[in-house]
Design a protein around this motif. Structure first.
Motif, PDB file in Angstrom:
ATOM      1  N   LEU A 190       0.153  68.101 -11.174  1.00  0.00           N
ATOM      2  CA  LEU A 190      -0.912  67.562 -12.027  1.00  0.00           C
ATOM      3  C   LEU A 190      -0.845  68.171 -13.416  1.00  0.00           C
ATOM      4  N   VAL A 191      -0.523  69.464 -13.473  1.00  0.00           N
ATOM      5  CA  VAL A 191      -0.350  70.119 -14.775  1.00  0.00           C
ATOM      6  C   VAL A 191       0.824  69.484 -15.512  1.00  0.00           C
ATOM      7  N   ARG A 192       1.913  69.265 -14.795  1.00  0.00           N
ATOM      8  CA  ARG A 192       3.102  68.684 -15.425  1.00  0.00           C
ATOM      9  C   ARG A 192       2.815  67.291 -15.957  1.00  0.00           C
ATOM     10  N   PHE A 193       1.977  66.540 -15.239  1.00  0.00           N
ATOM     11  CA  PHE A 193       1.660  65.165 -15.622  1.00  0.00           C
ATOM     12  C   PHE A 193       0.408  65.072 -16.493  1.00  0.00           C
ATOM     13  N   ASP A 194      -0.042  66.202 -17.020  1.00  0.00           N
ATOM     14  CA  ASP A 194      -1.251  66.232 -17.855  1.00  0.00           C
ATOM     15  C   ASP A 194      -2.440  65.572 -17.151  1.00  0.00           C
ATOM     16  N   GLY A 195      -2.546  65.820 -15.850  1.00  0.00           N
ATOM     17  CA  GLY A 195      -3.684  65.329 -15.090  1.00  0.00           C
ATOM     18  C   GLY A 195      -3.616  63.871 -14.684  1.00  0.00           C
ATOM     19  N   ASP A 196      -2.465  63.221 -14.880  1.00  0.00           N
ATOM     20  CA  ASP A 196      -2.328  61.797 -14.556  1.00  0.00           C
ATOM     21  C   ASP A 196      -2.236  61.620 -13.036  1.00  0.00           C
ATOM     22  N   GLN A 197      -3.327  61.176 -12.426  1.00  0.00           N
ATOM     23  CA  GLN A 197      -3.412  61.045 -10.985  1.00  0.00           C
ATOM     24  C   GLN A 197      -2.483  59.948 -10.461  1.00  0.00           C
ATOM     25  N   ASP A 198      -2.280  58.882 -11.235  1.00  0.00           N
ATOM     26  CA  ASP A 198      -1.393  57.794 -10.813  1.00  0.00           C
ATOM     27  C   ASP A 198       0.052  58.283 -10.677  1.00  0.00           C
ATOM     28  N   LYS A 199       0.526  59.049 -11.667  1.00  0.00           N
ATOM     29  CA  LYS A 199       1.880  59.606 -11.587  1.00  0.00           C
ATOM     30  C   LYS A 199       2.010  60.517 -10.370  1.00  0.00           C
ATOM     31  N   TYR A 200       0.972  61.283 -10.131  1.00  0.00           N
ATOM     32  CA  TYR A 200       0.960  62.208  -8.992  1.00  0.00           C
ATOM     33  C   TYR A 200       1.139  61.435  -7.686  1.00  0.00           C
ATOM     34  N   GLN A 201       0.360  60.356  -7.525  1.00  0.00           N
ATOM     35  CA  GLN A 201       0.433  59.558  -6.301  1.00  0.00           C
ATOM     36  C   GLN A 201       1.786  58.865  -6.161  1.00  0.00           C
ATOM     37  N   GLN A 202       2.340  58.395  -7.283  1.00  0.00           N
ATOM     38  CA  GLN A 202       3.643  57.737  -7.243  1.00  0.00           C
ATOM     39  C   GLN A 202       4.734  58.697  -6.780  1.00  0.00           C
ATOM     40  N   LEU A 203       4.627  59.960  -7.193  1.00  0.00           N
ATOM     41  CA  LEU A 203       5.634  60.948  -6.820  1.00  0.00           C
ATOM     42  C   LEU A 203       5.537  61.316  -5.348  1.00  0.00           C
ATOM     43  N   TYR A 204       4.326  61.514  -4.857  1.00  0.00           N
ATOM     44  CA  TYR A 204       4.160  62.086  -3.522  1.00  0.00           C
ATOM     45  C   TYR A 204       3.884  61.070  -2.422  1.00  0.00           C
ATOM     46  N   GLY A 205       3.510  59.851  -2.779  1.00  0.00           N
ATOM     47  CA  GLY A 205       3.155  58.873  -1.763  1.00  0.00           C
ATOM     48  C   GLY A 205       4.249  58.666  -0.731  1.00  0.00           C
ATOM     49  N   GLY A 206       3.926  58.915   0.540  1.00  0.00           N
ATOM     50  CA  GLY A 206       4.858  58.677   1.638  1.00  0.00           C
ATOM     51  C   GLY A 206       6.004  59.658   1.764  1.00  0.00           C
ATOM     52  N   THR A 207       5.978  60.780   1.027  1.00  0.00           N
ATOM     53  CA  THR A 207       7.132  61.690   1.028  1.00  0.00           C
ATOM     54  C   THR A 207       7.019  62.818   2.047  1.00  0.00           C
ATOM     55  N   ASN A 208       5.813  63.100   2.534  1.00  0.00           N
ATOM     56  CA  ASN A 208       5.604  64.266   3.403  1.00  0.00           C
ATOM     57  C   ASN A 208       6.192  65.508   2.749  1.00  0.00           C
ATOM     58  N   ALA A 209       5.774  65.755   1.508  1.00  0.00           N
ATOM     59  CA  ALA A 209       6.301  66.858   0.704  1.00  0.00           C
ATOM     60  C   ALA A 209       5.907  68.217   1.285  1.00  0.00           C
ATOM     61  N   LEU A 210       6.599  69.254   0.838  1.00  0.00           N
ATOM     62  CA  LEU A 210       6.210  70.619   1.182  1.00  0.00           C
ATOM     63  C   LEU A 210       4.784  70.868   0.696  1.00  0.00           C
ATOM     64  N   GLN A 211       4.044  71.666   1.446  1.00  0.00           N
ATOM     65  CA  GLN A 211       2.686  72.039   1.094  1.00  0.00           C
ATOM     66  C   GLN A 211       2.638  73.517   0.719  1.00  0.00           C
ATOM     67  N   PRO A 212       1.638  73.927  -0.072  1.00  0.00           N
ATOM     68  CA  PRO A 212       1.536  75.346  -0.425  1.00  0.00           C
ATOM     69  C   PRO A 212       1.562  76.272   0.793  1.00  0.00           C
ATOM     70  N   GLU A 213       0.957  75.836   1.890  1.00  0.00           N
ATOM     71  CA  GLU A 213       0.938  76.668   3.095  1.00  0.00           C
ATOM     72  C   GLU A 213       2.342  76.865   3.666  1.00  0.00           C
ATOM     73  N   ASP A 214       3.208  75.867   3.508  1.00  0.00           N
ATOM     74  CA  ASP A 214       4.595  76.008   3.966  1.00  0.00           C
ATOM     75  C   ASP A 214       5.301  77.120   3.186  1.00  0.00           C
ATOM     76  N   ILE A 215       5.122  77.101   1.882  1.00  0.00           N
ATOM     77  CA  ILE A 215       5.774  78.115   1.037  1.00  0.00           C
ATOM     78  C   ILE A 215       5.166  79.492   1.284  1.00  0.00           C
ATOM     79  N   ALA A 216       3.848  79.546   1.470  1.00  0.00           N
ATOM     80  CA  ALA A 216       3.198  80.820   1.754  1.00  0.00           C
ATOM     81  C   ALA A 216       3.750  81.440   3.038  1.00  0.00           C
ATOM     82  N   GLU A 217       3.999  80.604   4.030  1.00  0.00           N
ATOM     83  CA  GLU A 217       4.560  81.108   5.291  1.00  0.00           C
ATOM     84  C   GLU A 217       5.944  81.700   5.064  1.00  0.00           C
TER      85      GLU A 217
END
Length: 253
Positions: A190-217
């Protein structure tokens, strides 16, 4: 010995998730970030589990970093784990259309900020055999992609700096790891996209991306290996992400 964990950028994403993971294990936490309200709320949440010290910090300010380390309360004066998490990406435009200001912010945060914190804490970490430094790099450290330019270069610095630290710290009992995540869903984008929620959804929609909890583990695992083991680098992607063919384009006439 109870771990004492110093985390930068603890107000969101990997840093916040790491704080929660180490808190579950009863570690002492030194949480830093630029947003005091978020730090205070996180500390209130975690204090039933562990001791917490918070400090508002912009890692780009070397004097402020040194002062915070110098003024650590006695109970937190001997960190055993450093999680260099504070970092950001700004913009996705190609280099010829990017803002110079965005480039400078990325360099100041991802490179200078990480160096400031590492330099201030290394003397204390060296007093704790088995101590760990986990530097958050990125797959952009290793693989180019359009629009990565300065972000990728700054993370390549993190990866190489980590390897060079390993050389200097050989035999000193301090481990150093360059952790290199791929597609990860967090406030970072969101920071990279200057808060653009649409860009955010386009990037992550349906990807099952890594989550912060995965990296924390993973960070927790790295810091809890037997003292004689050093994981030099660890690159991780979601299963939905992989490499692709080289890009071949028609050249402008």
């Amino acid at each position: 010995m109870t771990q004492c964990v110093f985390i930068t950028g603890a107000t969101s994403g990997f840093g916040e998730a790491s704080a929660r993971r180490f808190a579950k294990a009863g570690a002492k936490l030194i949480l830093t970030g630029r947003r005091f309200e978020r730090l205070a709320a996180l500390a209130d949440e975690l204090r039933p589990l562990c001791e917490v010290h918070i400090a508002t910090l912009d890692v780009r300010d070397a004097e402020a970093v040194a002062k915070i380390v110098e003024d650590l309360p006695e109970a937190f004066s001997q960190p055993t784990v450093l999680v260099n998490n504070a970092g950001l990406a700004k913009g996705t435009d190609p280099s010829y259309a990017a803002k110079l200001e965005d480039w400078q912010v990325m360099i100041d945060t991802n490179v200078t900020g990480l160096v400031n914190v590492t330099h201030a804490l290394l003397p204390r970490l060296m007093q704790s055999p088995g101590a760990s430094v986990v530097n958050l790099a990125s797959i952009a450290s290793n693989w180019p992609y359009p629009g990565s330019h300065v972000y990728g270069a700054s993370k390549a610095f993190v990866a190489q700096f980590s390897r060079n630290l390993r050389c200097d710290l050989a035999g000193k009992g301090v481990r150093v790891t360059s952790l290199e995540p791929g597609l990860s869903e967090s406030e970072f984008s969101l920071v990279r996209f200057d808060g653009d929620q649409d860009k955010y959804q386009q990037l992550y929609g349906g990807t099952n991306a890594l989550q912060p909890e995965d990296i924390a583990e993973l960070i927790f695992w790295l810091a809890n290996q037997p003292p004689h083991i050093n994981i030099n680098s660890l690159e991780v992607m979601p299963t939905s992400q992989a490499w692709n063919n080289f890009n071949v384009v028609k050249q402008d006439s």
